[in-house]
Enzyme design. Structure first.
Site, PDB file in Angstrom:
ATOM      1  N   GLY A  71     -37.140 -59.038  62.293  1.00  0.00           N
ATOM      2  CA  GLY A  71     -36.896 -58.119  61.183  1.00  0.00           C
ATOM      3  C   GLY A  71     -38.164 -57.854  60.392  1.00  0.00           C
ATOM      4  O   GLY A  71     -38.439 -56.718  59.978  1.00  0.00           O
ATOM      5  N   ASN A 150     -29.927 -60.115  51.017  1.00  0.00           N
ATOM      6  CA  ASN A 150     -29.755 -61.378  51.735  1.00  0.00           C
ATOM      7  C   ASN A 150     -29.290 -62.509  50.831  1.00  0.00           C
ATOM      8  O   ASN A 150     -28.635 -63.436  51.272  1.00  0.00           O
ATOM      9  CB  ASN A 150     -31.057 -61.779  52.438  1.00  0.00           C
ATOM     10  CG  ASN A 150     -32.282 -61.586  51.579  1.00  0.00           C
ATOM     11  OD1 ASN A 150     -32.586 -60.465  51.155  1.00  0.00           O
ATOM     12  ND2 ASN A 150     -32.981 -62.666  51.298  1.00  0.00           N
ATOM     13  N   HIS A 200     -31.467 -62.662  65.095  1.00  0.00           N
ATOM     14  CA  HIS A 200     -30.910 -63.984  64.763  1.00  0.00           C
ATOM     15  C   HIS A 200     -29.909 -63.966  63.621  1.00  0.00           C
ATOM     16  O   HIS A 200     -29.324 -64.990  63.290  1.00  0.00           O
ATOM     17  CB  HIS A 200     -32.017 -65.018  64.534  1.00  0.00           C
ATOM     18  CG  HIS A 200     -32.812 -64.879  63.285  1.00  0.00           C
ATOM     19  ND1 HIS A 200     -32.723 -65.785  62.257  1.00  0.00           N
ATOM     20  CD2 HIS A 200     -33.728 -63.970  62.892  1.00  0.00           C
ATOM     21  CE1 HIS A 200     -33.564 -65.446  61.297  1.00  0.00           C
ATOM     22  NE2 HIS A 200     -34.190 -64.345  61.655  1.00  0.00           N
ATOM     23  N   CYS A 324     -37.530 -74.590  46.017  1.00  0.00           N
ATOM     24  CA  CYS A 324     -37.981 -75.161  47.292  1.00  0.00           C
ATOM     25  C   CYS A 324     -37.470 -74.472  48.543  1.00  0.00           C
ATOM     26  O   CYS A 324     -38.190 -74.339  49.516  1.00  0.00           O
ATOM     27  CB  CYS A 324     -37.597 -76.630  47.369  1.00  0.00           C
ATOM     28  SG  CYS A 324     -38.466 -77.574  46.134  1.00  0.00           S
TER      29      CYS A 324
HETATM   30  N1  PLP Z   1     -34.828 -58.637  55.801  1.00  0.00           N
HETATM   31  C1  PLP Z   1     -33.777 -59.326  55.353  1.00  0.00           C
HETATM   32  C2  PLP Z   1     -32.835 -58.687  54.391  1.00  0.00           C
HETATM   33  C3  PLP Z   1     -33.581 -60.642  55.767  1.00  0.00           C
HETATM   34  O1  PLP Z   1     -32.546 -61.344  55.298  1.00  0.00           O
HETATM   35  C4  PLP Z   1     -34.512 -61.217  56.666  1.00  0.00           C
HETATM   36  C5  PLP Z   1     -34.365 -62.629  57.081  1.00  0.00           C
HETATM   37  O2  PLP Z   1     -33.842 -63.434  56.363  1.00  0.00           O
HETATM   38  C6  PLP Z   1     -35.572 -60.431  57.126  1.00  0.00           C
HETATM   39  C7  PLP Z   1     -35.706 -59.142  56.676  1.00  0.00           C
HETATM   40  C8  PLP Z   1     -36.577 -60.978  58.092  1.00  0.00           C
HETATM   41  O3  PLP Z   1     -36.041 -61.045  59.393  1.00  0.00           O
HETATM   42  P1  PLP Z   1     -36.728 -62.015  60.464  1.00  0.00           P
HETATM   43  O4  PLP Z   1     -36.384 -63.407  60.091  1.00  0.00           O
HETATM   44  O5  PLP Z   1     -36.116 -61.585  61.771  1.00  0.00           O
HETATM   45  O6  PLP Z   1     -38.190 -61.725  60.406  1.00  0.00           O
END
Ligand code: PLP
Length: 400
Positions: A71, A150, A200, A324
């Site tokens: 991502g 997230n 993932h 942390c």
């Molecule tokens: N964008 C969001 C909203 C995410 O939650 C995450 C990973 O937690 C990422 C991007 C990054 O993805 P990756 O872990 O595949 O680099």
């Protein structure tokens, strides 16, 4: 020890069906998809099947899907890809609650001499769309706003956002890493120009992702190298993971409605009971405009890390918006942008479910978490003082 995994926004279990689909691409079909011979050519055909499966989950054309390593790469590729293709436009609009893959890139772009406008959010984590409209300028190359957060699960009204962006003649990228596979998406009827997804987070392996680039969007490759991905991303393809991502998207597409309903029921039950049983607990983020699997709760006057450690002792995996877990010394920039009080930011815990969670998992967390909060409150001098004051005030109000 019993393990209850409730940290699915961090990563998910690779589905057994996905592992099964991947295995032959380590052992039997190990050819390079760019090779002239048919041993490699058969692998290229399978990559096209995976591309079709990814496209179908999000309602895109397969030619619009570019595979990447994650991502983070897709987010970087989207933003750099548009900036490099439009060198005279040096302004970017984004938000204060993006994942670091966009948030920290924005900070870096400022150091590189770009202008970046970060939109704030209200206490529910929602954007003010008038502010968005005012922020877009003639030299705005790209607007990058996440689909779903997230940490809180808050979903932005991305189509409304897209209307505004289109009306102003700019390009919209959305980081949909947390949305894809959890809620239905249809890019064939959408204002989104570029969309990021990551394997993932939807039961495919780590280290594979994709970027949707709408046909007609001028985009310069971020990783410059060979002719892979129709010159849009150099580098020999991570074949087994791409096959796995395709299969994971197929599974998600087949079961998305029933799985999101189930996750929402479990999440709502979990949230309701914890808010009822743990003193001074609050929900962070909009209650309705949210992913079905995520709850972000704050327990005032206790430390998130302490909660996580004690949950860990009970075999419960969760994460926190305090220092942390995010690997930095700063507490969550998302909760701070929402104006969550410091005492609550520090005591925040995110629980995020997946298709593999059960009602037994939920009961176990409901049984374990509230006593942990009470225990921590008792040993926290700040917490116990606050609690005593509150109890005294409650007694005064009750006329005791
Ligand atoms: N964008 C969001 C909203 C995410 O939650 C995450 C990973 O937690 C990422 C991007 C990054 O993805 P990756 O872990 O595949 O680099």
């Amino acid at each position: 020890m019993k393990v209850v995994y409730a940290d699915n926004n961090a990563t998910t279990k690779v589905a057994p069906e996905v592992v099964e689909a991947m295995l032959p691409y380590f052992t039997e079909y190990y050819g390079n998809p760019s090779s002239m011979h048919s041993f490699g050519g058969q692998v290229a055909k399978k990559i096209d099947v995976a591309r079709q499966q990814v496209a179908e989950l999000v309602g895109a054309d397969p030619a619009e899907v570019v595979f990447s390593s994650c991502g983070t790469e897709s987010d970087n590729a989207a933003i750099w890809g548009i900036l490099r293709a439009n060198p005279r436009k040096r302004h970017i609009v984004t938000t204060r609650v993006e994942h670091p893959a966009v948030y920290n890139l924005g900070k870096y772009l400022v150091q590189c001499g770009y202008h970046v406008t970060e939109l704030g959010v209200d206490s529910n984590g929602m954007l003010n769309l008038d502010e968005l409209s005012d922020a877009i300028r003639e030299d705005t190359a790209i607007v990058s706003i996440m689909y779903a957060n997230n940490e809180t699960g808050v979903i932005f009204p991305i189509e409304e956002i897209g209307q505004i962006v289109k009306g102003k003649g700019s390009i919209l990228h959305t980081d949909a890493v947390q949305a894809v596979g959890k809620i239905p998406l249809n890019l064939s009827k959408s204002t989104i120009d570029l969309l990021t997804l990551s394997g993932h987070k939807l039961h495919a392996p780590k280290g594979v992702g994709a970027l949707f680039v709408r046909k007609g969007i001028t985009f310069a490759p971020f990783i410059i190298g060979g002719h892979q991905e129709k010159n849009r991303r150099g580098g020999t393809e991570n074949v087994p993971s791409i096959i796995g991502l395709g299969r994971a998207c197929e599974l998600a597409r087949n079961y998305i409605n029933e799985e999101s309903t189930k996750m929402k029921q479990l999440r709502d039950r979990l949230e309701e009971e914890i808010l009822k049983k743990a003193p001074d607990a609050r929900l962070n983020g909009h209650k309705m405009q949210r992913l079905p699997n995520t709850t972000n709760l704050s327990f005032e006057f206790v430390e998130g890390e302490a909660i996580l450690l004690l949950l860990n002792e009970k075999g419960i995996c969760a994460s926190s918006g305090s220092a942390c877990t995010s690997g930095s010394l700063e507490p969550s920039h998302v909760l701070r942008a929402m104006g969550v009080p410091f005492t609550a930011v520090h005591g925040s815990v995110r629980l995020s479910l997946s298709r593999y969670n059960t009602i037994e998992d939920v009961h176990y967390i409901i049984e374990q978490l509230p006593p942990i909060i009470r225990r921590l409150r008792e040993i926290s001098p700040y917490g116990s003082r606050e609690m005593k004051m509150k109890e005294q005030a409650a007694r005064v109000v009750a006329g005791m």
